[in-house]
Every structure is written in C-alpha cells, then in structure tokens.
Design a protein around this motif. Structure first.
Motif, PDB file in Angstrom:
ATOM      1  N   ALA A   1      -0.160  -0.025   8.159  1.00  0.00           N
ATOM      2  CA  ALA A   1      -0.057  -0.157   6.729  1.00  0.00           C
ATOM      3  C   ALA A   1      -1.364  -0.611   6.309  1.00  0.00           C
ATOM      4  N   LEU A   2      -2.218  -1.494   6.660  1.00  0.00           N
ATOM      5  CA  LEU A   2      -3.470  -1.727   6.479  1.00  0.00           C
ATOM      6  C   LEU A   2      -4.533  -0.492   6.343  1.00  0.00           C
ATOM      7  N   HIS A   3      -4.277   0.321   7.555  1.00  0.00           N
ATOM      8  CA  HIS A   3      -5.249   1.330   7.632  1.00  0.00           C
ATOM      9  C   HIS A   3      -4.827   2.419   6.430  1.00  0.00           C
ATOM     10  N   SER A   4      -3.736   2.549   6.182  1.00  0.00           N
ATOM     11  CA  SER A   4      -3.146   3.531   5.302  1.00  0.00           C
ATOM     12  C   SER A   4      -3.922   3.120   3.741  1.00  0.00           C
ATOM     13  N   VAL A   5      -4.193   1.918   3.493  1.00  0.00           N
ATOM     14  CA  VAL A   5      -4.629   1.534   2.137  1.00  0.00           C
ATOM     15  C   VAL A   5      -6.056   1.117   2.540  1.00  0.00           C
ATOM     16  N   ALA A   6      -6.660   1.280   3.466  1.00  0.00           N
ATOM     17  CA  ALA A   6      -7.998   0.934   3.706  1.00  0.00           C
ATOM     18  C   ALA A   6      -9.042   1.438   2.811  1.00  0.00           C
ATOM     19  N   HIS A   7      -8.695   2.732   2.342  1.00  0.00           N
ATOM     20  CA  HIS A   7      -9.787   3.571   1.543  1.00  0.00           C
ATOM     21  C   HIS A   7      -9.778   2.971   0.042  1.00  0.00           C
ATOM     22  N   LEU A   8      -8.942   2.176  -0.102  1.00  0.00           N
ATOM     23  CA  LEU A   8      -8.924   1.632  -1.616  1.00  0.00           C
ATOM     24  C   LEU A   8      -9.514   0.206  -1.444  1.00  0.00           C
ATOM     25  N   SER A   9     -10.056  -0.160  -0.457  1.00  0.00           N
ATOM     26  CA  SER A   9     -10.713  -1.353  -0.204  1.00  0.00           C
ATOM     27  C   SER A   9     -11.932  -1.595  -1.051  1.00  0.00           C
ATOM     28  N   GLY A  10     -12.158  -2.685  -1.955  1.00  0.00           N
ATOM     29  CA  GLY A  10     -13.376  -2.941  -2.672  1.00  0.00           C
ATOM     30  C   GLY A  10     -12.882  -2.443  -4.130  1.00  0.00           C
ATOM     31  N   ARG A  11     -11.653  -1.969  -4.225  1.00  0.00           N
ATOM     32  CA  ARG A  11     -11.181  -1.562  -5.761  1.00  0.00           C
ATOM     33  C   ARG A  11     -10.204  -2.522  -5.978  1.00  0.00           C
ATOM     34  N   ASN A  12     -10.297  -2.858  -7.362  1.00  0.00           N
ATOM     35  CA  ASN A  12      -9.269  -3.956  -7.992  1.00  0.00           C
ATOM     36  C   ASN A  12      -8.725  -3.772  -9.318  1.00  0.00           C
TER      37      ASN A  12
END
Length: 450
Positions: free
Chosen positions: A60-71
């Motif tokens: 699950a973390l890998h599936s949203v890893a591309h959104l990391s850094g955005r808030n």
C-alpha cells in the motif's frame, strides 16, 4: 469365594488396573500434546498472517509512494482513492484515520467516514480506535481488537496492523479477521479429541479382550485341573476300595484259617469232654485233660484276636506312645517271622499329633510286611529319632532290593508303597525311599505339630 476364583480375580484385576492407568496416562499426555500442538499451530498461523499484513501495508505504501512530498488536497484525495481500491479477499481492505480519531477512508463502511470514532468501544469494552492510534504513535505494529466483519455483519476478533504516515498526519492500517483461524483451530481440536477418543476405545477394547483371554484361559485351566483332580480322585477312591478289600480279605483269611478252625476244634473237644463226664471215672480224667488242652487253645484264640485288634488299631499306641508301640511291633514281628529286628529310639518323640503317630506306625507295619514278603533279609533295623523340629522314622534291611521307580509306577504292584506315600502326603510329611543291591531304606519325616 473359592481359591480358583480368587486366583482368577487377582489375575484380571491387576491387568484391568494397569490398563486403566495406561489409559489415564495416555489421555493426559494426549491432551497435553494436543494443547501444545494447538499453541504451536496457532503461533505459526498468526506469525504467517502477521508477515502477510506487513507485506500488504508495504505494498500500500508503494502504491502511493509517487505522491510523496505533496500535501495538497488533490494529492490527498488521490491517495485515499488508491488506498480504497486496494483489497485482498472478501474482507481484506485498508482504512485511514487522522491522529485525532477521524475516519478519512473506509471502503467497506463508508458511513463511518467523516466521524470521530475516538470514543468507540468494541463488544469487550475496549476503545478500539484509541488503541490503534496509540500503536501508530508508538511507531506502528500489531493490535488485536473486535470489529464487524463485512461479509457476516458480526463482530469477531480481528488482528490489525497500523503504521503512522507522518507526512500527511494519517494512520494507515489493515487487518484480517480471526474467526477463520479460530475455526481451523476448532477443527484441529475436534480431530485431536476424536483421535484421543479412538485411542481410549482401542485401550478399552484391548482391556476387554485381555480380561476375556485371562478369563477363558482361567476357565480352561479350571476345567483341565478339574478333570485331572477328578481323575486323581477316582484313582484314589479306587485305591481306597482296593485297600479296604485287601484288608477285608486278610481279616477273612485270619478269621477263617485261624480263629474259625480253632473255635470249631474247641467246640468239638468241649462236646467230647461233656460226653466223657457222664461216663466212667477214667473217662472223666481224660475229659479234664481235654478241657485243659481246650483252655490252651482258647488262650491262643485270644492271642490271635488281640493280634488282629492290634493290627486294626494298636491300643498300645494310645496308651504308652509311638516309641513303645514300635518296640512292641518289632518284638512281635521278630517272634512271628523269625527275623532279628533292632529297634532304637533317641530324642523326644512324643510331640507329634495322634494322626502322625498312627501314620508312622502304619508305615512301619507296611514296611515290615513288605520286608517279610519280598526282601529275603537277614537283618532289620528300626530307628526313631526326635529333634527340635520333628521326628524321623527309618526302616532299613539288607535284602535284595528292588526298582523303586518301576514298582511305584506299576498299576498292579507297589500298592503298599503308594499307601505309605499317600499317608505321608495326607499329613504334610516327607517320604524317602532308596533301594539297591545292598538293601532298602525307608525314611519318613514329620514336623512337630503335624
């Protein structure tokens, strides 16, 4: 209870008790092993599920890893959409809460989204969301709690795994329901109980078969022993009858050949004397002489009667004891047979019971009779020895001897020898016989009090 029944009872009861003890030990060990096996299976099963949950959260973390850094709101909504679309099995899903206990995403129960569930408690009274948040703040991990299962709409045990997403202030979690695990363990328990029950049935069957085998064997042994005992009893009864007939025949011969003839002769002499008394004086003197001779014959008849009575039951044995009776027997035998008999008595010989004294006296009578008939001996010795434990009677001769084993087993010979043995067995004494070319020795031993 008869002796045979007691023996059978003592054979079966220890066997049944031993099998019951084995059954209890097997049952205890089986229950202990089943509990250990269940714990090991449960631990291994839960360990595999825990590893599986960790893998799911990692994916699950890998599936949203591309959104990391955005808030921004768009990135957060996209992350919620991606996470809500992830699932495994019918009841496997992900959920998201903020750190204040508000439900941000729940694909199976959308009615909970937007609500603060910090005060929610499960059926056991535990604050579910509060405990999950505490676990997440501690760095994440596993937590057990109760939750409604979507497929059954029942509250069951659940194993959850949560981690903090500090960048967005979220708690991400998932879990598996444990009713399937409990069902598998229940089936294992049922199978183990069935195995234990089957083992108990096997032990019970073995116990029953063993008891039946012992009982049947005991019954067969009893039947066999009864037949042997009946055969021995019949043989003994036959010997008793033969001995009685022999004794009756001997008494008949003694009465017919001795006393009867003497009485007839005395009767004739008395009748002749009475006739002469009525005639002349010279005939009277002859009558007196005849009466005197008749008196001598009467004395002989009385002696013969005493001899027969003595053989039937020696009064001297009751009056003056065993040693004197044997001495008297040796003297009479020496007078009638002409064979020299040496009698010796040493130690105390007066502590035996009357029946033992009678048995030893009869053995001496039988032994002397056999010596007179068969031994062709020139010397006979009777020795009566008493000690602290008992009395020993020994009768020895220097005759021709005989095959003791062959005579004892011959069906028509050795009746006197068997009678001696049986008399000693009846009082618990010990009988020994040795015979050879140098002569024969008969030894009878009786302990005091017998």
């Amino acid at each position: 209870m008869k002796l045979r029944q007691k023996v059978l009872f003592l054979a079966i009861v220890p066997l049944v008790l031993a099998l019951c003890a084995i059954a209890l030990a097997v049952r205890h060990q089986s229950n202990l092993l089943a509990a250990q096996q269940k714990a090991a299976i449960e631990q291994a099963y839960l360990a595999s599920k825990e590893a599986e949950l960790k893998h799911y959260v990692t994916l699950a973390l890998h599936s949203v890893a591309h959104l990391s850094g955005r808030n921004d709101p768009a990135a957060l909504d996209e992350a919620k959409r991606i996470l809500s679309s992830l699932s495994f099995g019918d009841d496997g899903y992900f959920f998201v809460y903020d750190m204040q206990g508000n439900s941000l995403m729940h694909p199976r129960q959308p009615e909970l989204v937007g609500r603060n569930l910090l005060a929610m408690k499960d059926g056991a009274g535990n604050p579910t969301i509060l405990r999950l948040l505490a676990r997440a703040r501690a760095g994440g991990g596993l937590e057990r709690y109760y939750w409604v299962k979507p497929s059954t709409h029942r509250e069951v045990a659940k194993l959850g795994y949560v981690i903090p997403m500090k960048e967005w202030g979220w708690m991400l979690g998932t879990g598996i329901y444990l009713d399937d695990v409990e069902g598998a363990l229940a089936r294992i328990d049922a199978q183990q109980r069935g195995n234990i029950q089957n083992t108990m049935l096997w032990i019970a069957g073995i116990a029953i078969l063993s008891a039946l085998a012992v009982g049947v064997s005991g019954l067969a042994l009893n039947v066999s022993e009864s037949r042997v005992a009946d055969a021995k009893l019949k043989a003994l009864a036959q010997r008793v009858v033969e001995s009685q007939e022999e004794e009756r025949a001997r008494l008949s011969r003694d009465l017919h050949d001795g006393i009867s003839q003497w009485l007839v002769s005395i009767k004739l002499r008395i009748e002749a004397g009475i006739v002469r008394l009525t005639t002349s004086p010279p005939q009277t003197e002859k009558a007196v002489t005849m009466f005197e001779h008749t008196a001598e014959q009467l004395n002989k008849v009385l002696g013969e009667v005493r001899r027969i009575s003595h053989n039937l039951r020696p009064a001297v044995l009751d009056d003056i004891g065993l040693a004197a009776a044997l001495a008297h027997l040796a003297g009479e035998f020496q007078q009638t047979s002409g064979m020299p008999v040496q009698f010796t008595a040493t130690g105390r010989t007066d502590r035996l019971l009357d029946v033992a004294n009678t048995v030893l006296f009869r053995i001496a009578q039988e032994a002397l009779t056999n010596i007179e008939r068969h031994a062709h001996a020139s010397r006979i010795a009777l020795a009566l020895t008493g000690d602290a434990d008992g009395v020993t009677l020994a009768i020895s001769d220097d005759g021709v001897g005989f095959d003791a084993a062959g005579i004892a087993q011959h069906p028509q010979r050795g009746i006197g020898l068997r009678n001696m043995m049986e008399r000693m067995e009846s009082i618990g004494g010990r009988f020994e016989l040795t015979s050879g070319a140098d002569g024969t020795v008969v030894r009878a031993r009786v302990e005091n009090g017998k």
